[in-house]
Scaffold this motif. Structure first.
Motif, mmCIF file in Angstrom:
data_model
loop_
_atom_site.group_PDB
_atom_site.id
_atom_site.type_symbol
_atom_site.label_atom_id
_atom_site.label_comp_id
_atom_site.label_asym_id
_atom_site.label_seq_id
_atom_site.Cartn_x
_atom_site.Cartn_y
_atom_site.Cartn_z
ATOM 1 N N CYS A 1 60.227 37.897 -37.700
ATOM 2 C CA CYS A 1 59.850 37.331 -39.001
ATOM 3 C C CYS A 1 59.243 38.410 -39.900
ATOM 4 O O CYS A 1 59.525 38.466 -41.102
ATOM 5 N N LEU A 2 58.445 39.259 -39.298
ATOM 6 C CA LEU A 2 57.791 40.329 -40.060
ATOM 7 C C LEU A 2 58.818 41.266 -40.694
ATOM 8 O O LEU A 2 58.610 41.794 -41.791
ATOM 9 N N LEU A 3 59.930 41.447 -39.995
ATOM 10 C CA LEU A 3 60.931 42.411 -40.462
ATOM 11 C C LEU A 3 62.111 41.766 -41.189
ATOM 12 O O LEU A 3 62.935 42.480 -41.761
ATOM 13 N N HIS A 4 62.207 40.437 -41.177
ATOM 14 C CA HIS A 4 63.495 39.811 -41.490
ATOM 15 C C HIS A 4 64.016 40.084 -42.898
ATOM 16 O O HIS A 4 65.224 40.095 -43.109
ATOM 17 N N ASP A 5 63.140 40.281 -43.860
ATOM 18 C CA ASP A 5 63.597 40.499 -45.247
ATOM 19 C C ASP A 5 63.125 41.832 -45.826
ATOM 20 O O ASP A 5 63.281 42.029 -47.037
ATOM 21 N N VAL A 6 62.547 42.710 -45.039
ATOM 22 C CA VAL A 6 62.007 43.932 -45.663
ATOM 23 C C VAL A 6 63.101 44.749 -46.335
ATOM 24 O O VAL A 6 62.836 45.438 -47.328
ATOM 25 N N VAL A 7 64.321 44.639 -45.844
ATOM 26 C CA VAL A 7 65.397 45.425 -46.448
ATOM 27 C C VAL A 7 65.721 44.970 -47.871
ATOM 28 O O VAL A 7 66.362 45.701 -48.628
ATOM 29 N N LEU A 8 65.234 43.776 -48.260
ATOM 30 C CA LEU A 8 65.468 43.325 -49.641
ATOM 31 C C LEU A 8 64.840 44.275 -50.658
ATOM 32 O O LEU A 8 65.225 44.271 -51.821
ATOM 33 N N ASN A 9 63.885 45.064 -50.207
ATOM 34 C CA ASN A 9 63.320 46.071 -51.107
ATOM 35 C C ASN A 9 64.354 47.146 -51.456
ATOM 36 O O ASN A 9 64.244 47.818 -52.467
ATOM 37 N N LEU A 10 65.324 47.305 -50.565
ATOM 38 C CA LEU A 10 66.352 48.323 -50.744
ATOM 39 C C LEU A 10 67.629 47.725 -51.321
ATOM 40 O O LEU A 10 68.205 48.247 -52.273
ATOM 41 N N ILE A 11 68.064 46.642 -50.702
ATOM 42 C CA ILE A 11 69.356 46.059 -51.080
ATOM 43 C C ILE A 11 69.336 44.565 -50.797
ATOM 44 O O ILE A 11 68.718 44.111 -49.840
ATOM 45 N N LYS A 12 70.010 43.813 -51.666
ATOM 46 C CA LYS A 12 69.988 42.357 -51.514
ATOM 47 C C LYS A 12 71.261 41.834 -50.866
ATOM 48 O O LYS A 12 71.226 40.919 -50.049
#
Ligand SMILES: [Fe+2]
Ligand SMILES: [Fe+2]
Length: 266
Positions: A122-133
């Motif tokens: 859960c902690l990691l699940h959307d962090v990549v949205l900072n880079l790409i959606k």
């Protein structure tokens, strides 16, 4: 979800013209991005008078190009420098902050005594949205794959497809918000459905499903958990490279370097 959004506000933020050109799947991604932004904004201190007017103006202003994350938002201030050997915690504090949505999701998993691997996912699940959606489940899984248990990255990969499909056994309903925003006839792209069907049959299905459940608890306005409470869990579940994230020559090191330095010309 506690973050309220109505169709008009959403359309205004995204731009009616842009919406017309979007596939249903693009709209869903855009909505998730919009909600997370709205949430990050909601924990900012309350302002009034001229400051509030300026903030209003600011919210109308720069947006990252379609499909890209916040790190590519036009900005006046340079990014805070990263340490020479950055850790995941450094990325949370210096590049993903405030990271409200993922922290809230992980906090819910923690408070309801879910397995540590789920809290970590859960902690990691959307962090990549900072880079790409676009296709963020796949990007997000790849970003962390060398450093976590395979079940964690597997769950992250498939959570994005599972969002669109209910599972009564764990109380996950199709988000009413999607009906309100996209209409009741919204149909995810075929590849999303295929990925869902594959995951549904897989022995690790629940790894991804529980991310979507905790995800729905990650939109509480005005609540800002600190990454501090997850440091020990990160220590046990994330294999921090001794050279620092971005410098370990892993297959995804370049992705971490791009997050650290999104403005490099080459
Ligand atoms: Fe997501
Ligand atoms: Fe999420």
């Amino acid at each position: 979800m506690d973050v309220s959004v109505d169709r008009r506000t959403f359309l205004a933020a995204v731009g009616a013209g842009a919406i017309g050109a979007m596939s249903d799947e693009d709209k869903a991604e855009e909505l998730e991005h919009y909600l997370i932004h709205k949430l990050d904004d909601s924990v900012m201190p309350e302002l009034d008078g001229e400051e509030a007017a300026l903030i209003e103006w600011d919210q109308q202003a720069p947006r990252p190009p379609r499909g890209t994350g916040n790190l590519f938002m036009p900005r006046e201030e340079p990014f805070a420098p990263m340490p020479a050997k950055p850790t995941l915690e450094d990325f949370f504090r210096l590049r993903f902050a405030p990271a409200t949505h993922v922290l809230q999701s992980a906090q819910h998993a923690l408070e309801t005594d879910q397995p540590e691997a789920t809290v970590m996912a859960c902690l990691l699940h959307d962090v990549v949205l900072n880079l790409i959606k676009v296709d963020h489940g796949w990007w997000g899984a790849q970003l962390v794959e060398p450093y976590v248990d395979e079940k964690i990255s597997w769950g992250i990969r498939y959570h994005a497809a599972l969002r669109f499909y209910p599972d009564e056994s764990v109380g996950y309903e199709y988000p009413d918000l999607y009906n309100r925003i996209f209409g009741e006839d919204y149909v995810p792209d075929a590849y999303i459905r295929e990925q869902y069907e594959f995951a549904r049959q897989h022995r690790w299905y629940m790894e991804a499903r529980m991310i979507t459940v905790n995800d729905t608890y990650g939109f509480q306005e005005g609540v800002q958990p600190d990454v501090e409470q997850f440091i020990e869990i990160i220590g046990r579940n994330f294999k921090q490279p001794k050279e620092g994230l971005g410098y370990d020559n892993s297959p995804v090191a370049h992705m971490w370097r791009t997050i650290a330095n999104p403005n490099r010309p080459l």
